[in-house]
Design an enzyme around this catalytic site. Structure first.
Site, short mmCIF file in Angstrom:
data_model
loop_
_atom_site.label_atom_id
_atom_site.label_comp_id
_atom_site.label_asym_id
_atom_site.label_seq_id
_atom_site.Cartn_x
_atom_site.Cartn_y
_atom_site.Cartn_z
N GLY A 254 0.79 -1.23 0.00
CA GLY A 254 0.00 0.00 0.00
C GLY A 254 0.83 1.28 0.00
O GLY A 254 0.36 2.32 0.48
N ASN B 82 1.54 3.04 -2.60
CA ASN B 82 0.82 4.00 -3.47
C ASN B 82 -0.38 4.59 -2.75
O ASN B 82 -0.68 5.77 -2.90
CB ASN B 82 0.39 3.34 -4.77
CG ASN B 82 1.53 3.29 -5.78
OD1 ASN B 82 1.91 4.31 -6.34
ND2 ASN B 82 2.10 2.10 -5.97
N MET C 23 -4.16 -7.38 -6.59
CA MET C 23 -3.63 -8.50 -7.38
C MET C 23 -4.69 -9.46 -7.91
O MET C 23 -4.40 -10.64 -8.13
CB MET C 23 -2.59 -9.26 -6.55
CG MET C 23 -1.38 -8.42 -6.15
SD MET C 23 -0.54 -7.67 -7.57
CE MET C 23 0.25 -9.12 -8.26
N LEU D 60 -10.15 -8.18 -12.52
CA LEU D 60 -11.55 -7.79 -12.30
C LEU D 60 -12.44 -8.31 -13.42
O LEU D 60 -12.02 -8.45 -14.57
CB LEU D 60 -11.64 -6.27 -12.23
CG LEU D 60 -10.92 -5.65 -11.03
CD1 LEU D 60 -10.75 -4.15 -11.21
CD2 LEU D 60 -11.67 -5.96 -9.73
N ASN E 62 -5.56 2.42 -12.70
CA ASN E 62 -4.59 1.44 -12.21
C ASN E 62 -3.19 2.01 -12.38
O ASN E 62 -2.97 2.87 -13.23
CB ASN E 62 -4.71 0.14 -13.01
CG ASN E 62 -3.74 -0.93 -12.52
OD1 ASN E 62 -3.57 -1.11 -11.31
ND2 ASN E 62 -3.08 -1.62 -13.44
N HIS F 45 0.76 0.64 -13.04
CA HIS F 45 1.49 -0.56 -13.48
C HIS F 45 2.98 -0.21 -13.55
O HIS F 45 3.35 0.83 -14.09
CB HIS F 45 0.97 -0.98 -14.86
CG HIS F 45 1.63 -2.20 -15.39
ND1 HIS F 45 1.29 -3.47 -14.97
CD2 HIS F 45 2.62 -2.35 -16.30
CE1 HIS F 45 2.05 -4.36 -15.61
NE2 HIS F 45 2.86 -3.70 -16.41
#
Ligand code: GRF
Length: 223
Positions: free
Chosen positions: A16, A18, A94, A97, A111, A113
Site C-alpha cells: 500500500g 501508493n 492483485m 476484475l 490502475n 502498473h
C-alpha cells in the site's frame, strides 16, 4: 466556498505504498479528494494498517470466500457504491476484475502498473524488462478496460535500467516515480481535466514538452 472533494475508493492487496502516497498528498492539500473506503482482498495487507492510521474506513473482502469472481466483484461493487465512491484506484490489487466490475466504474477506474505500457503488461515486469535488455522502464497510470493492462494511458514516468539492476533495485526506482504520478493523475481526474478520446487520454491545460528526450547511457550533446 471550498473546492468539491472527490470521493475515492482504493483497492489493495499488499504494502500500500501508493495508497500512502495518495493519503499524504490529500493530507497536504495537493489533491482535493477524500478516501472513502480501502478494500483489501487480504487481511494481512500492510496497506490496511496505513489506512487505519489515517482514519480511513477499511474492508477485507477475501476472494477465497466466494465461489467465483463474479460474486466477489459484486460484493466489492456494492461496498464501493455504498461508500459513495466516484473514482476507484487500483493500487497493487492483485486480482483480475470482471467485466461487471469494470462496467460499473467505466471511465472512473484507474490502475498503476510498474512498466511502460504497452510494453510489459502482466506480472514480473521488472525482471522481464531487465531480461529483455531494455534501457528504460517506468510506471504507467491508466484507465482500466476489460483487456488487462491495456486501457488509455494518463501519465507515464520513465526511469533508466542500469547494468547492475536486479528486479528489486529497479522496482524501487520505479516505485518512487509511482508515488509522484498516481496522486497527480487523481488530481487531474478530480479537476475534471481528463477526457478519453478513443485510446488516448487528453489532459486539459498540461504543458507538453515536444523536445524532451532521454538517453541511457547518456551521450555528449554533439551527437
Ligand atoms: C506497484 O509496483 C504497482 O505498480 C503494482 O503493484 C505495486 C504496488 O505497490 N500494481 P504498493 O502496494 O502500492 O506499495
Amino acid at each position: 466556498m471550498s473546492e468539491p472533494v472527490l470521493s475515492v475508493g482504493v483497492l489493495i492487496s499488499g504494502s500500500g505504498s501508493n495508497l500512502q502516497a495518495l493519503i499524504d498528498r490529500i493530507a497536504d492539500g495537493s489533491v482535493p479528494a477524500r478516501i472513502a473506503l480501502v478494500i483489501s482482498n487480504r487481511a494481512d495487507a500492510f496497506g490496511l494498517q496505513r489506512a487505519r492510521l489515517a482514519g480511513i474506513p477499511t474492508r477485507v473482502i477475501d476472494h477465497r470466500e466466494f465461489p467465483d469472481r463474479v460474486s466477489f466483484d459484486r460484493t466489492m461493487i456494492a461496498a464501493l457504491q455504498e461508500s459513495g465512491v466516484e473514482l476507484v484506484c487500483l493500487a497493487g490489487f492483485m486480482r483480475v476484475l470482471t467485466a461487471d466490475f469494470i462496467r460499473a466504474f467505466e471511465g472512473r477506474l484507474l490502475n498503476i502498473h510498474p512498466a511502460l505500457l504497452p510494453a510489459f503488461p502482466g506480472l514480473h515486469v521488472q525482471q522481464r524488462a531487465i531480461d529483455a535488455g531494455a534501457r528504460f522502464s517506468g510506471a504507467t497510470v491508466h484507465f482500466v478496460t476489460e483487456e488487462v493492462d491495456a486501457g488509455p494511458i494518463v501519465i507515464q514516468a520513465v526511469v533508466p535500467i542500469l547494468d547492475h539492476d536486479d528486479a528489486q533495485t529497479l522496482a524501487a526506482r520505479i516505485l518512487k516515480q509511482e508515488h509522484r504520478i498516481y496522486p497527480l493523475a487523481v488530481l487531474w481526474f478530480a479537476q475534471g481535466r481528463l477526457q478519453i478520446v478513443r485510446q488516448r487520454v487528453q489532459i486539459r491545460e498540461t504543458i507538453e514538452a515536444p523536445d524532451a528526450y532521454l538517453l541511457n547511457p547518456s551521450a555528449p550533446d554533439t551527437y
